[in-house]
Design a protein around this motif. Structure first.
Motif, PDB file in Angstrom:
ATOM      1  N   THR A   8     -19.398 -15.860  -5.223  1.00  0.00           N
ATOM      2  CA  THR A   8     -18.506 -14.899  -5.878  1.00  0.00           C
ATOM      3  C   THR A   8     -17.227 -14.669  -5.082  1.00  0.00           C
ATOM      4  N   HIS A   9     -17.260 -15.041  -3.791  1.00  0.00           N
ATOM      5  CA  HIS A   9     -16.096 -14.861  -2.919  1.00  0.00           C
ATOM      6  C   HIS A   9     -15.854 -16.151  -2.130  1.00  0.00           C
ATOM      7  N   ARG A  11     -13.132 -17.775   1.313  1.00  0.00           N
ATOM      8  CA  ARG A  11     -12.183 -17.470   2.384  1.00  0.00           C
ATOM      9  C   ARG A  11     -11.025 -18.463   2.329  1.00  0.00           C
ATOM     10  N   GLU A  32     -10.566 -13.052   2.939  1.00  0.00           N
ATOM     11  CA  GLU A  32     -11.633 -13.231   1.952  1.00  0.00           C
ATOM     12  C   GLU A  32     -11.167 -12.656   0.621  1.00  0.00           C
ATOM     13  N   ARG A  33     -11.427 -13.368  -0.464  1.00  0.00           N
ATOM     14  CA  ARG A  33     -11.044 -12.858  -1.775  1.00  0.00           C
ATOM     15  C   ARG A  33     -12.108 -13.221  -2.807  1.00  0.00           C
ATOM     16  N   ARG A  34     -12.091 -12.485  -3.885  1.00  0.00           N
ATOM     17  CA  ARG A  34     -13.055 -12.702  -4.956  1.00  0.00           C
ATOM     18  C   ARG A  34     -12.607 -13.887  -5.816  1.00  0.00           C
TER      19      ARG A  34
END
Length: 339
Positions: A8-9, A11, A32-34
């Motif tokens: 779901t995420h 880097r 980190e991002r979704r």
């Protein structure tokens, strides 16, 4: 078609600040991002290898060039290979290995139409970023079209232990060059040119007196020069050129960080030698990929072409790998292995 237990995420490495001179660690950020949902025609790739290349330094400056500048506080990009772990495309299935241009992140959502499926049975996946990727294509196009090698030529290659240079020296031999001379930094690299990559002579630019070293290594002059360095290397190569010599201007790493001490080449001397100096962008030669890969795979199989790589492990090490490629820390292609 999609797989289960999808991430779901992810880097990414972002450009946090535009470098002033040589890049430093604070110019980059690990973020980190979704991951968004896939749209129709898109695929999700788990990146396994990413390329680290000197040309990226120019894209960190906010100025017009042949490629757009990187945006601040956004992910960098570059060549990568990986495994497709989810797909909303009828053309690319889960499990496929693909190359694409959304590196510098652990997972990439890309349009299926923009990726190239690769056959891992043909060669190791990371080789598609190096010897049978754009690195190898650059060397091949430079020596067959930009500054074509003819049987009996003497060829000089700068940054010869690097990604393009190490391949170029071997291709020059395969094309019939009589003598191939390479420039590299330090005795370990110059020895590698002779022992592993088949160069006939090697000069160490760290020792100094580049002109004298080149004259001793190529006493009959130079017919073809592949330039990845610029500055003093280009200057002495033009001085050593034979009449109707040919120069492929592939890069100029000596000036990528804004160095002001570069020695200017004597272009009038080049004119009196009726020399050809021609620049190249590898993107102009993508239609040649099929021809090159066919030859390169054969050369690899028969041992005519050998490759080496410098590998950093983990996305967090990507900035360090980039610093290294700008300072000559790599032998062969600089890569980051993503886990």
């Amino acid at each position: 078609m999609t797989s289960t237990a999808l991430p779901t995420h992810t880097r990414e490495i972002h450009l946090a600040a535009r470098p002033d001179g040589a890049p430093v660690a604070t110019d980059f950020a690990l973020v980190e991002r979704r991951l968004p949902e896939l749209a129709d025609g898109q695929i999700l790739v788990r990146n396994t290898w990413m390329s680290v290349d000197p040309y990226m330094r120019g894209r960190m400056d906010d100025k017009e060039s042949y490629m757009p500048a990187f945006e601040l506080d956004a992910a960098l990009d570059g060549s990568a290979v990986g495994e497709v772990i989810a797909s909303r495309s009828a053309d690319i299935t889960v499990g496929a290995t693909v190359s694409h241009f959304a590196g510098w992140r652990e997972h990439a959502i890309v349009d299926a139409a923009t990726v190239t499926p690769i056959d891992p049975e043909l060669a190791a996946p990371q080789h598609f970023l190096s010897v049978i990727g754009t690195t190898g294509l650059t060397a091949y196009a430079a020596l067959t079209d930009i500054a074509p090698v003819r049987p009996g030529d003497t060829v000089f290659v700068s940054a010869a232990a690097g990604a393009v240079g190490s391949v170029a020296g071997q291709i020059a031999k395969a094309l019939g060059a009589k003598r191939v001379v390479g420039s590299a930094g330090g005795p370990a690299k110059t020895r590698k040119l002779l022992d592993e990559f088949g160069f006939d002579a090697a000069i160490d630019y760290r020792v100094g007196d580049l002109a004298g070293q080149l004259k001793a290594a190529a006493p009959d002059g130079v017919d073809v020069y592949l330039d990845s360095v610029g500055g003093e290397h280009l200057k002495i190569a033009i001085e050593a050129l034979n009449q109707h010599g040919r120069v492929a201007l592939v890069g100029a790493i000596s000036g990528y960080n804004g160095a002001t001490t570069q020695q200017a080449p004597d272009l009038y001397l080049a004119a009196t030698k009726e020399a050809t100096l021609r620049g190249m962008l590898v993107t102009s030669y993508f239609p040649l990929f099929g021809e090159y890969i066919g030859k390169a795979v054969g050369w690899l199989a028969e041992g005519t072409l050998r490759t080496t790589e410098t590998v950093y492990d983990g996305l967090d090490q990507a900035p360090a790998a980039f610093f290294g490629v700008l300072t000559g820390a790599n032998t062969g292609k600089m890569l980051v292995r993503l886990g």
